[in-house]
Design a protein around this motif. Structure first.
Motif, PDB file in Angstrom:
ATOM      1  N   ASP A  75       0.805  -1.218   0.000  1.00 37.01           N
ATOM      2  CA  ASP A  75       0.000   0.000   0.000  1.00 37.01           C
ATOM      3  C   ASP A  75       0.841   1.274   0.000  1.00 37.01           C
ATOM      4  OD1 ASP A  75       1.079  -0.185   2.506  1.00 37.01           O
ATOM      5  OD2 ASP A  75      -0.799   0.158   3.584  1.00 37.01           O
ATOM      6  N   GLU A  76       2.056   1.180  -0.562  1.00 40.11           N
ATOM      7  CA  GLU A  76       2.963   2.343  -0.529  1.00 40.11           C
ATOM      8  C   GLU A  76       2.349   3.590  -1.171  1.00 40.11           C
ATOM      9  OE1 GLU A  76       5.573  -1.139   0.098  1.00 40.11           O
ATOM     10  OE2 GLU A  76       3.909  -0.663  -1.241  1.00 40.11           O
ATOM     11  N   TYR A 104      -8.699  -0.074   1.178  1.00 40.34           N
ATOM     12  CA  TYR A 104      -7.905   1.077   0.754  1.00 40.34           C
ATOM     13  C   TYR A 104      -8.804   2.196   0.260  1.00 40.34           C
ATOM     14  CZ  TYR A 104      -3.926  -2.138   0.892  1.00 40.34           C
ATOM     15  OH  TYR A 104      -2.961  -3.038   1.291  1.00 40.34           O
ATOM     16  N   ALA A 105      -9.846   1.840  -0.482  1.00 41.42           N
ATOM     17  CA  ALA A 105     -10.785   2.852  -0.960  1.00 41.42           C
ATOM     18  C   ALA A 105     -11.474   3.538   0.207  1.00 41.42           C
ATOM     19  CB  ALA A 105     -11.827   2.218  -1.887  1.00 41.42           C
ATOM     20  N   ALA A 106     -11.862   2.755   1.210  1.00 41.76           N
ATOM     21  CA  ALA A 106     -12.512   3.328   2.386  1.00 41.76           C
ATOM     22  C   ALA A 106     -11.574   4.270   3.122  1.00 41.76           C
ATOM     23  CB  ALA A 106     -12.990   2.216   3.319  1.00 41.76           C
ATOM     24  N   ALA A 107     -10.308   3.878   3.255  1.00 39.73           N
ATOM     25  CA  ALA A 107      -9.335   4.737   3.932  1.00 39.73           C
ATOM     26  C   ALA A 107      -9.176   6.051   3.191  1.00 39.73           C
ATOM     27  CB  ALA A 107      -7.988   4.017   4.037  1.00 39.73           C
ATOM     28  N   LEU A 108      -9.195   5.993   1.886  1.00 41.29           N
ATOM     29  CA  LEU A 108      -9.031   7.196   1.072  1.00 41.29           C
ATOM     30  C   LEU A 108     -10.218   8.135   1.216  1.00 41.29           C
ATOM     31  CD1 LEU A 108      -7.179   8.514  -1.091  1.00 41.29           C
ATOM     32  CD2 LEU A 108      -8.542   7.312  -2.817  1.00 41.29           C
ATOM     33  N   ASP A 112     -11.781  14.029   3.701  1.00 46.99           N
ATOM     34  CA  ASP A 112     -12.577  14.827   2.778  1.00 46.99           C
ATOM     35  C   ASP A 112     -12.521  14.137   1.417  1.00 46.99           C
ATOM     36  OD1 ASP A 112     -13.734  16.679   1.117  1.00 46.99           O
ATOM     37  OD2 ASP A 112     -12.548  18.379   1.827  1.00 46.99           O
ATOM     38  N   PRO A 113     -13.653  13.616   0.906  1.00 50.29           N
ATOM     39  CA  PRO A 113     -13.616  12.860  -0.344  1.00 50.29           C
ATOM     40  C   PRO A 113     -13.571  13.718  -1.596  1.00 50.29           C
ATOM     41  CG  PRO A 113     -15.856  12.955   0.466  1.00 50.29           C
ATOM     42  CD  PRO A 113     -14.996  13.638   1.507  1.00 50.29           C
ATOM     43  N   ARG A 114     -13.680  15.032  -1.439  1.00 48.83           N
ATOM     44  CA  ARG A 114     -13.632  15.899  -2.622  1.00 48.83           C
ATOM     45  C   ARG A 114     -12.217  15.918  -3.185  1.00 48.83           C
ATOM     46  NH1 ARG A 114     -16.257  20.958   0.388  1.00 48.83           N
ATOM     47  NH2 ARG A 114     -14.854  20.048   1.945  1.00 48.83           N
ATOM     48  N   GLY A 115     -12.120  15.865  -4.521  1.00 47.72           N
ATOM     49  CA  GLY A 115     -10.811  15.831  -5.143  1.00 47.72           C
ATOM     50  C   GLY A 115     -10.117  14.497  -4.974  1.00 47.72           C
ATOM     51  N   VAL A 116     -10.909  13.410  -4.913  1.00 46.73           N
ATOM     52  CA  VAL A 116     -10.369  12.062  -4.727  1.00 46.73           C
ATOM     53  C   VAL A 116     -10.909  11.150  -5.825  1.00 46.73           C
ATOM     54  CG1 VAL A 116     -10.432  10.003  -3.262  1.00 46.73           C
ATOM     55  CG2 VAL A 116     -10.040  12.249  -2.235  1.00 46.73           C
ATOM     56  N   GLY A 117     -10.035  10.339  -6.394  1.00 47.66           N
ATOM     57  CA  GLY A 117     -10.463   9.373  -7.391  1.00 47.66           C
ATOM     58  C   GLY A 117      -9.827   8.018  -7.152  1.00 47.66           C
ATOM     59  N   TYR A 118     -10.540   6.950  -7.536  1.00 43.61           N
ATOM     60  CA  TYR A 118     -10.020   5.590  -7.411  1.00 43.61           C
ATOM     61  C   TYR A 118     -10.514   4.820  -8.639  1.00 43.61           C
ATOM     62  CZ  TYR A 118      -8.904   1.084  -5.122  1.00 43.61           C
ATOM     63  OH  TYR A 118      -8.403  -0.145  -4.795  1.00 43.61           O
ATOM     64  N   LEU A 119      -9.589   4.428  -9.501  1.00 43.50           N
ATOM     65  CA  LEU A 119      -9.920   3.688 -10.706  1.00 43.50           C
ATOM     66  C   LEU A 119      -9.172   2.372 -10.746  1.00 43.50           C
ATOM     67  CD1 LEU A 119      -9.651   6.468 -13.474  1.00 43.50           C
ATOM     68  CD2 LEU A 119     -11.721   5.686 -12.305  1.00 43.50           C
ATOM     69  N   LEU A 120      -9.753   1.382 -11.410  1.00 36.83           N
ATOM     70  CA  LEU A 120      -9.022   0.170 -11.723  1.00 36.83           C
ATOM     71  C   LEU A 120      -8.112   0.430 -12.920  1.00 36.83           C
ATOM     72  CD1 LEU A 120     -11.735  -2.606 -11.333  1.00 36.83           C
ATOM     73  CD2 LEU A 120     -10.001  -1.873  -9.691  1.00 36.83           C
ATOM     74  N   LYS A 121      -7.032  -0.331 -13.027  1.00 36.97           N
ATOM     75  CA  LYS A 121      -6.086  -0.110 -14.122  1.00 36.97           C
ATOM     76  C   LYS A 121      -6.728  -0.319 -15.482  1.00 36.97           C
ATOM     77  CE  LYS A 121      -1.543  -0.609 -12.041  1.00 36.97           C
ATOM     78  NZ  LYS A 121      -0.245  -1.329 -12.030  1.00 36.97           N
ATOM     79  N   ASP A 122      -7.723  -1.201 -15.552  1.00 39.81           N
ATOM     80  CA  ASP A 122      -8.435  -1.380 -16.819  1.00 39.81           C
ATOM     81  C   ASP A 122      -9.062  -0.078 -17.276  1.00 39.81           C
ATOM     82  OD1 ASP A 122      -7.751  -4.018 -16.851  1.00 39.81           O
ATOM     83  OD2 ASP A 122      -9.709  -4.770 -16.204  1.00 39.81           O
ATOM     84  N   ARG A 123      -9.520   0.731 -16.317  1.00 38.35           N
ATOM     85  CA  ARG A 123     -10.139   2.006 -16.642  1.00 38.35           C
ATOM     86  C   ARG A 123      -9.073   3.029 -17.027  1.00 38.35           C
ATOM     87  NH1 ARG A 123     -15.335   0.716 -16.606  1.00 38.35           N
ATOM     88  NH2 ARG A 123     -14.979  -0.172 -14.555  1.00 38.35           N
ATOM     89  N   VAL A 124      -7.892   2.903 -16.424  1.00 31.74           N
ATOM     90  CA  VAL A 124      -6.803   3.844 -16.705  1.00 31.74           C
ATOM     91  C   VAL A 124      -6.355   3.746 -18.156  1.00 31.74           C
ATOM     92  CG1 VAL A 124      -4.394   4.385 -16.167  1.00 31.74           C
ATOM     93  CG2 VAL A 124      -6.013   3.954 -14.318  1.00 31.74           C
ATOM     94  N   VAL A 125      -6.372   2.524 -18.715  1.00 32.93           N
ATOM     95  CA  VAL A 125      -5.923   2.376 -20.093  1.00 32.93           C
ATOM     96  C   VAL A 125      -6.976   2.826 -21.100  1.00 32.93           C
ATOM     97  CG1 VAL A 125      -4.332   0.522 -19.511  1.00 32.93           C
ATOM     98  CG2 VAL A 125      -6.667  -0.052 -20.222  1.00 32.93           C
TER      99      VAL A 125
END
Length: 228
Positions: A75-76, A104-108, A112-125
């Protein structure tokens, strides 16, 4: 902290952390072709150092990081991002991962959840989707991968407020949790904007969200929905 407008001249200043050279180089090339200025590093420690260094003059517009990076590949990236958000409140961050990691998503999202994103790598490509998510996060929005939302919501299925939601209201809230606007929800569900607004109002009421939450009501609804 409010991010820049999407169409601003010169694009965004991005700090990118990814240990895989091919993916890192590809993302840098993609972002630079779209007019963004990118500084790339390969691990969490380098990410923290680079952002702190840039902050001496001005913070980057958005930080993009893989969750799992050297040396332990656990989780670096997440820890680096959380440390930076604590030091620089409101710093926009977009994390990505090969798999959905709900803790990890919950910790993030617990800050304040504003300005936060979490994507899977499939979505990144997916070039268009990733580029759009980057701009939205930089602008202060919360952007979550649909699969992340799907798994997070299973963590608290017994929530009494959510149990009161109709099937349509759940559909609307699912899209809100992904960071969609009311107009985007209307388009996705083939509803009128007025119908979406009525569903959103009903969701707020059934989740017992206080009226004085004002601008934060959508964020509160999403967090209640995700069980964060």
């Amino acid at each position: 902290m409010t991010g820049p407008e999407p169409a601003r001249a010169g694009g965004l200043r991005v700090v990118l952390a990814e240990d895989t050279g091919i993916l890192r180089d590809g993302l840098v090339s993609l972002l630079e072709r779209r007019g963004h200025e990118v500084t790339a590093v390969a691990d969490g420690e380098s990410l923290e150092r680079e952002v702190v260094l840039q902050a001496a003059e001005s913070l980057p517009d958005v930080v993009v990081a893989d969750i799992r990076m050297p040396p332990t590949f656990t989780d670096e990236g997440l820890r680096a991002v959380l440390a930076l958000r604590e030091r620089f409140p409101g710093l926009p961050v977009l994390l990505f991962s090969q798999y959905v990691e709900t803790r990890y998503a919950a910790a993030l999202l617990q800050g304040d959840p504003r300005g936060v994103g979490y994507l899977l790598k499939d979505r990144v490509v997916d070039v268009g989707e990733f580029a759009q998510a980057l701009v939205r996060v930089a602008g202060g929005e919360t952007v979550l991968d649909p699969e992340v939302v799907s798994q997070l919501m299973g963590a608290s299925e017994q929530d009494e407020g959510r149990a009161r939601l109709s099937a349509r209201e759940r559909e609307v809230l699912d899209l809100l949790a992904q960071g969609r606007s009311n107009s985007a929800v209307a388009e996705a569900l083939f509803l009128s904007l007025g119908a979406v607004e009525k569903n959103v109002a009903a969701i707020f009421q059934k989740l017992d969200l206080p009226y004085d939450a004002a601008d934060n009501r959508r964020v509160l609804a999403v967090l209640r929905y995700l069980g964060v």
